[in-house]
Design an enzyme around this catalytic site. Structure first.
Site: not given
Lengths: 552, 552
Positions: B45, B72, B75, B158, B190, B361-363, B385
């Site tokens: 819930g 994002h 963040h 990031d 990161d 990926s963005g990392h 992170h």
């Protein structure tokens, strides 16, 4: 339809799990496998899902036998429930029967169990079944060639084509090609990996990776795997022996599987390679391997408890190396990731698929499926043991090989497939579906109960109780409000007392206009639901409990 | 601790999500990011999880600003809740502020929003912050160099090092090396992909794969992606234009993101490349691209509704190609797999990561992190992170590069890290943790409520209601039993009437011995719980509701 061969899948179509396939010729039925499936996320409180066997119960007198292809839960797990209603003989190979026995003992079920061997032929009425060996992630797996007056059906069971299996027993290519030569009318094929390019790697490849990891590890080694993956466990023992380590076994199902497999000769190792968990303290860390359950992050498993520091015997310490010799079953990724994190935190080096090739699949990839088709050249094919996407990938593959689209049937659970010597088509359907097992109850949890559990889970429950004297139109006691899972009561006293006041007003007012229970309950429920939604944006389940004062 | 620099992470340590980092020097606090996290499976819930900001509220007067690294949810998602209690100026780049504004408008929050540019310096009290451009899976991402009297902290945000970013703007290597040259005291990096070997692929590589897929598709193309991945959407537009297709946008958040990004100039395409969804019918199938939400299988998203046949405008038809330009966030694998299956069933060809490289990926991966460390040579490092396993992988990597283990701090949420010009260590901890958001309620759902929801979810609820006259030791009304989510009532009438009888006996008996409510309730609860467990192996929540008859 008397002179036709019918196939009625009661599970395993459009899903991976609860496999159960019914073959019927005239008044004779042979069933292949009776597996369970683990519940979906939203099936709160459900332990297992098993096939609905209404069709078999309606045709009880016709059912001659259940044949098992191998000992995995998704092929044998429903038997305790099925045999209670349908006490028929069960055929399977030695290991399969051995694993089944444990299960039936737990349920206090006596059954007629018949052991068969790969290569053996069994005649049941008009059906002549040939068992042939296949490779899979559990030993002693078979496929079945089912000769009938209408034609031969090849039922592959779960399989892969492993050219270097750990026990040296390759899939029985001779029988497959012989059947192909004689003519195969239909083939039910494992389609699990029909979307995966190339060949599935050999089980033996994992052994090489173990060798590399064992060779470098300076402390204890802990290997988590499916308890039924006896070849994997064999490779752990073999590698342990090579590196002068001893193996201890942890986790209820792992202990049982190792016991049965050792007893029946499917797992072999020198006595000196085994060590009781109680004796681990007497060994140096670099002499120890622990084989454990928990490869899926199961909360009560051996490894998860070690990771959480709650295992009675084994604590993770820096220097330990933990191998997840498995991949998470879809849905278990988060559980597994949490266990990996806890293990890392405790100081272990954790190795899992992706970091090293410590797992291989037990199911044939596209090139193997093509090879199988070329060896057997069935007229018709039914991809099973897959979701729709896998069945579609199989169909696509057959068409790439020149088959007509109509030669690959798209079949769902409950469909009735009719085979004649030169046709195969879906001609109707029967009752089929899922039966939910929750505790002792089988089938008493259905959509209504699940929907209630989902609402309760999301927003909790609010009980409104009052006793009324309807003839006097008076409230004798209450209304009282109790909530659980809705808000933290101590911090929401204002909200709850406002709600109670609302209910009280509504009930007294309603009593002026109505005396029937339904109207009174609705008069409470609706304004309360609206009030709570407005204040909290939540919709707890509201349960008005109105009592009539006893007239004594 | 007055002349030291403190770092207090309130989120983002040992987890991926709800990032929030507090930097404090004397009486001045600057906060970086204020993100949310999506709830764990067992948090029934709950909508969002946000950081506990007790520490900031206790030091409210000191908080000068919140700086955002990018737009994002993990963040910026907690800002509506944070700003309500802590109305301080918020700094961010243009796109970040643009996305934040939408969010704040929805919550009717007015805030002081200050736009900064990569390259800009901002002075806030003793802090001098330099924003520098980094690559990530959303445009306009920055890292921050925080100059303080104690030393410079490099807060990467990031990031990845993309040598061919879609907008041509590479990570600001000059500023990074300049800082390295001047001396970096500490770096918060990161660590998301600290376990991944090699380099993360360039966003542009996805464009090449799109080109290949678009070139072959004969029907409509539907691309699902994160709504904030503007560069991905840019590549969809670019490829569409190349193949003379028009792009329609579906899904609430996708529409908003495309709108904001277009308005602010982060997304550019000729007007003729865009088509309203209402006008799709006028185009041939091979002229259409649809960009949609739903890459995570979210039940209410555009793509999921198309797959289920419940989207008001778009039905999946054979010939459609659907691209999942994303990977499932851990926990969403099963949802995504279900949507893929429904799409396949409806006749679509479905392409996802694994079948083709349609996502990156963005990392930063390991080699990028090494490069970053070599460019900046920080004295101390704090991997953030990431879960513990990622933080540990980062530490391992730094040690491979010759750093001492003590140079990489293992920090948890709430830890207080103290920097002096030549030391960094954890010196204590403050209140930190998770606050659960459920509907309007923030923090009113805690462990008690969740535990109740878990019990309700597993086995349902059974209410026992009765009105008693304690002075006369008599039952005035009831006891009545109502259950929900326990068993299917119609099929279990015997069980329930037995239970009611049990309760009645227990209540009458108890009234002879007790008159206090707690004792009476326990006298009902325990025998009933035991009875139900014995009969069903379930433990529904039992709620005894005892009312006192009104004395009027």
């Amino acid at each position: 339809m008397s002179d036709k061969l019918l196939l009625v899948p009661l599970g395993g179509m459009g899903e991976i799990g609860k496999n159960m396939f019914v073959y019927q010729y005239r008044d004779e039925i042979v069933v292949i496998d009776a597996g369970l499936k683990f519940p979906e996320d939203e099936m709160f409180g459900v332990d297992y899902v098993i096939p609905n066997i209404t069709y078999l119960l309606e045709n009880q007198a016709k059912v001659k036998a259940i044949f098992l292809t191998h000992g995995h839960e998704d092929h044998i797990g429903a038997l305790p429930y099925v045999l209670k209603q349908l006490p028929v003989p069960v055929y399977g190979t030695r290991l399969t029967i051995g694993l089944l026995k444990i299960k039936l003992d737990e349920h206090n079920i006596n059954a007629v169990l018949k052991e068969v061997k790969a290569g053996e032929e069994v005649k049941i009425g008009s059906f002549q079944l040939t068992c042939f060996h296949v490779n899979h992630s559990i030993p002693d797996s078979i496929g079945l060639a089912i000769k009938t007056p209408v034609g031969t059906i090849l039922h592959t069971g779960d399989f892969k084509l492993d050219q270097t299996p750990v026990d040296g027993k390759v899939t029985d290519y001779f029988t497959l090609t012989r059947l192909g030569n004689e003519g195969v009318l239909g083939m039910l094929s494992d389609a699990t990996n029909a979307h995966r390019l190339g060949y599935t790697k050999s089980e033996r490849d994992v052994g090489k990776v173990f060798e590399d990891i064992f060779g470098k590890a300076k402390g204890r080694l802990i290997v988590a795997s499916f308890a039924s993956n006896i070849h994997r466990i064999q490779q752990v023992f073999d590698t342990a022996v090579r590196f002068r380590r001893k193996v201890a076994v942890v986790g209820r199902s792992m202990i049982k599987n190792v016991e049965v497999a050792t007893e029946l000769g499917y797992l072999t190792y020198p006595d000196s390679a085994y060590v009781e968990i109680e004796e681990l303290d007497s060994l140096a860390a670099d002499r120890i391997v622990i084989v454990s359950t928990g490869s899926q992050g199961e909360p009560l498993s051996g490894l998860t408890r070690m990771a959480a520091g709650s295992h009675p015997r084994i604590n993770i310490v820096p220097g330990d190396t933990v191998i997840f010799s498995s991949t998470p079953v879809p849905g278990n990724e988060k559980l597994v990731s949490k266990v990996i994190d806890s293990l890392s935190k405790a100081g272990a080096r954790v190795i899992y698929q992706g970091i090293a090739d410590v797992h291989v699949s037990g199911h044939a990839s596209r090139e193997e499926l093509k090879l199988l088709i070329n060896m057997t050249r069935p007229k018709f094919m039914v991809p099973c043991h897959g979701e729709y996407q896998h069945q579609a990938a199989f169909s696509d593959l057959a068409q790439l090989m020149g088959y007509d689209a109509s030669a690959v049937l798209s079949v769902e659970n409950g469909h009735v497939v009719e085979f004649t010597p030169d046709s195969a088509r879906v001609v109707g359907s029967v009752t089929a579906g899922s039966v939910l097992v929750d505790g002792i109850g089988v089938g008493d949890v259905g959509n209504v109960v699940l929907r209630d559990r989902q609402q309760l889970a999301a927003d909790g429950v609010m009980v409104v109780a009052a006793t009324v004297d309807r003839s006097a139109r008076k409230v004798i006691a209450g209304p009282d409000i109790i909530s659980r899972g809705f808000v933290y009561v101590k911090e929401s006293e204002d909200l709850l007392s406002q709600a109670e006041l609302n209910v009280s007003v509504a009930l007294h007012k309603a009593l002026q206009d109505h005396t029937d229970w339904v109207a009174l309950r609705n008069a409470i429920r609706e304004p309360l639901a609206n009030f709570l939604y407005e204040k909290t944006r939540r919709r707890p389940m509201i349960l008005p409990v109105l009592l009539e004062a006893n007239r004594n």
